[in-house]
Design a protein around this motif. Structure first.
Motif, mmCIF file in Angstrom:
data_model
loop_
_atom_site.group_PDB
_atom_site.id
_atom_site.type_symbol
_atom_site.label_atom_id
_atom_site.label_comp_id
_atom_site.label_asym_id
_atom_site.label_seq_id
_atom_site.Cartn_x
_atom_site.Cartn_y
_atom_site.Cartn_z
ATOM 1 N N LEU A 1 0.841 -1.209 0.000
ATOM 2 C CA LEU A 1 0.000 0.000 0.000
ATOM 3 C C LEU A 1 0.870 1.250 0.000
ATOM 4 C CD1 LEU A 1 -2.704 -1.161 2.562
ATOM 5 C CD2 LEU A 1 -3.115 -0.576 0.174
ATOM 6 N N ASN A 2 1.954 1.202 0.777
ATOM 7 C CA ASN A 2 2.863 2.347 0.828
ATOM 8 C C ASN A 2 3.489 2.587 -0.546
ATOM 9 O OD1 ASN A 2 6.103 3.106 1.681
ATOM 10 N ND2 ASN A 2 4.444 4.431 2.410
ATOM 11 N N ARG A 3 3.778 1.517 -1.234
ATOM 12 C CA ARG A 3 4.370 1.655 -2.575
ATOM 13 C C ARG A 3 3.371 2.257 -3.557
ATOM 14 N NH1 ARG A 3 7.354 -4.095 -2.277
ATOM 15 N NH2 ARG A 3 9.212 -3.397 -1.158
ATOM 16 N N MET A 4 2.087 2.085 -3.228
ATOM 17 C CA MET A 4 1.058 2.711 -4.074
ATOM 18 C C MET A 4 0.895 4.185 -3.744
ATOM 19 S SD MET A 4 -1.998 -0.083 -3.878
ATOM 20 C CE MET A 4 -1.656 -1.821 -3.930
ATOM 21 N N GLY A 5 1.664 4.668 -2.751
ATOM 22 C CA GLY A 5 1.611 6.088 -2.410
ATOM 23 C C GLY A 5 0.874 6.408 -1.131
ATOM 24 N N LYS A 6 0.404 5.372 -0.430
ATOM 25 C CA LYS A 6 -0.327 5.627 0.812
ATOM 26 C C LYS A 6 0.639 5.938 1.950
ATOM 27 C CE LYS A 6 -3.964 4.073 -1.385
ATOM 28 N NZ LYS A 6 -4.849 5.043 -2.033
ATOM 29 N N THR A 7 0.199 6.800 2.823
ATOM 30 C CA THR A 7 0.960 7.091 4.035
ATOM 31 C C THR A 7 0.590 6.043 5.084
ATOM 32 O OG1 THR A 7 0.839 9.428 3.518
ATOM 33 C CG2 THR A 7 1.388 8.869 5.794
#
Lengths: 298, 223
Positions: B180-186
């Motif tokens: 999810l973080n790699r998708m841009g989520k914090t």
């Protein structure tokens, strides 16, 4: 407004599912609404019947009066004739006629039975007087009767009619007050049931808030459920109440004095307003309970 | 996105957190650690408007949390996905319905295809019709994660997401959060599991924050 109501009643099947079914409060709400609607039908029937009674006694009987002629038998016909002559010349008298023996017997039958030896009893003769719209001067008529027919006594019904009309009007007011009290009690019961359901569903509220539900959404889920329950319960109660009122003895069977406690004509439409009004009461009560509870939990 | 500036929080007369400042920048990955009772959960709650700071300023997406109405908080929750240790589901609804709940409450249509994809992503497509009490701890945690991301939130806050699951499942959850973080989520994960933090080293660049003695500290070098 109508589209909002239809949208509210139509609901959102998925949104309805977020509140778990609550057996006890559901049954309590439906039963309370049904019982209260049943009672409201009777209170409404009482109000409408006493209203009719007050109107009848106030208007119809107010236009008629009776002259009672008591005299020795040999003078009776002469005095009746004298009274009729006085009445013919009295302004405000629309019509007057002596009651026949059969009519007088019919009046006495409820008290003395059908076998009264009418011919052998010194029963006074009764003359029915119908007023016109202007009405007559009762004191003037009494004075003239005293001079022309000393055995004649005018009874304009005011003496017994006024207390009865007042009593009927008070009964009507009490009936309306009862309806208001029933509505308030229904509101209180539904408030308690809704509050209990809201408190029992604290976890549901917590989860809904966690995932971004607004208070209006949460409140709506509860409000719609309780409104529909009240509507359904009141519908059943109203139908049962109307059936019970319809099964009451007819006015003719119960006697002419009471006009019958049932509904007449278009009055049968009045009870049909009870279920939607119960739904409005439930809507307001649940909404208030939901907003209060959600505010306390924020 | 989420900024805490000199924030303090106390229950009654006691103080739990004091002088705490933190900025969660878009796309960042943070671990929050510290002993039990140090205030990790409280800090998480401050980050999604569940609690209001007794001192200092909390800004959620530029809004002052102290001045937000309940409706504002509800709107914020749609931009922040939260995963709790105890998950919190509606037990009378199926797993799929629970996962789709954020869409339901926001009045958005549920795309069954996307929902199915999401359940497949967390490995729960076969359990879509099951009810929460029928699920294992790990399945519940993955379901909670799926629910937290279904609205495509900008921030994901996970409070002890691996607290009730075995090591293998912990790593699986961590992998999902890293994806999810790699998708841009914090992402902010509160955990006292240092093994989990070390395991993340190979997968993501994360900052580790530690709460102790009511204050927030940077826990040594970034992983």
């Amino acid at each position: 407004m109508l589209s909002k109501t239809l949208h509210f009643l139509g609901g959102d099947a998925q949104a309805d599912r977020v509140v778990p079914p609550t057996g006890f409060t559901a049954r309590l709400t439906v039963f309370a609404a049904a019982a209260m609607a049943f009672l409201t039908v009777f209170a409404l029937a009482l109000s409408l019947a006493t209203g009719r009674l007050a109107d009848r006694w106030g208007a119809e009987l107010g236009k008629s009066s009776t002259i009672r002629v008591s005299a020795p038998e040999e003078q009776l016909d002469a005095q009746v004739l004298a009274v009729m002559e006085v009445l013919v010349t009295t302004p405000g008298v629309k019509d007057a006629r002596p009651l026949s023996d059969e009519e007088q017997a019919a009046l006495l039958e409820p008290w003395f039975g059908p076998d009264l030896p009418f011919d052998t009893l010194p029963i006074p003769r009764l003359i029915e007087v119908i007023e016109d719209a202007e009405g007559y001067d009762a004191d003037g008529l009494r004075a003239r009767l005293a001079g022309e027919a000393p055995g004649a006594v005018l009874d304009d019904h005011a003496r017994w009619r006024e207390p009865l009309v007042n009593a009927a009007r008070r009964l009507r007011a009490l009936g309306l007050l009862s309806i208001l009290l029933i509505a308030a009690t229904t509101g209180v019961m539904i408030t308690l049931a809704a509050s209990a359901a809201l408190n029992a569903n604290a976890q549901v509220i917590r989860v809904l808030r966690l995932v971004g539900a607004r208070d209006a959404y949460i409140a709506r889920a509860f409000v719609r459920r309780y409104t529909l329950r009240a509507l359904a319960g009141a519908g059943v109660g109203t139908l049962l109440g109307m059936g019970a009122v319809a099964a009451l003895p007819a006015a003719d069977a119960a006697g002419g004095f009471l006009t019958g406690l049932g509904f007449r004509g278009l009055h049968w439409l009045w009870p049909l307003t009870i279920p939607p009004l119960a739904a409005v009461v439930a809507f307001a009560a649940t909404r208030n309970a939901a907003i209060t509870t959600l505010k306390e939990r924020s | 996105m989420i900024e805490l500036d000199d924030v303090s929080y106390g229950y009654g007369s006691g103080t739990l957190l004091t002088g705490l400042s933190l900025t969660l920048a878009p796309g960042s990955f943070h671990f929050l650690t510290g002993p039990s009772g140090a205030g990790k959960t409280t800090l998480m709650k401050l980050c999604y408007g569940e609690l209001i700071a007794t001192h200092g300023a909390v800004r959620l997406f530029g809004q002052d949390a102290g001045a937000m109405t309940r409706d504002d908080v509800a709107m914020i929750r749609r931009r922040v996905g939260v995963v709790h240790q105890d998950c919190q589901f509606l037990d009378h609804m199926s797993l799929a319905e629970n996962v789709a709940l954020p869409l339901t409450v926001s009045g958005r249509a549920v795309d069954t295809g996307e929902l199915s994809e999401l359940l497949k992503w967390v490995g729960l497509d076969a359990q879509a019709g099951a009810h929460p009490p029928e699920l294992s701890g790990g399945e519940r945690q993955r379901a909670a994660l799926a629910r937290a991301v279904i609205m495509s939130p900008e921030v994901i806050l996970a409070d002890e997401p691996t607290g009730n699951v075995d090591w293998e499942m912990s790593l699986r959850l961590l992998t999902l959060l890293v994806e999810l973080n790699r998708m841009g989520k914090t992402v902010l994960i509160a955990t006292h599991d240092m093994h989990l933090i070390r395991s993340a080293k190979a997968q993501v660049q994360a900052r580790v924050l530690r709460i102790s003695n009511q204050r927030l500290h940077s826990a040594g070098a970034d992983l």
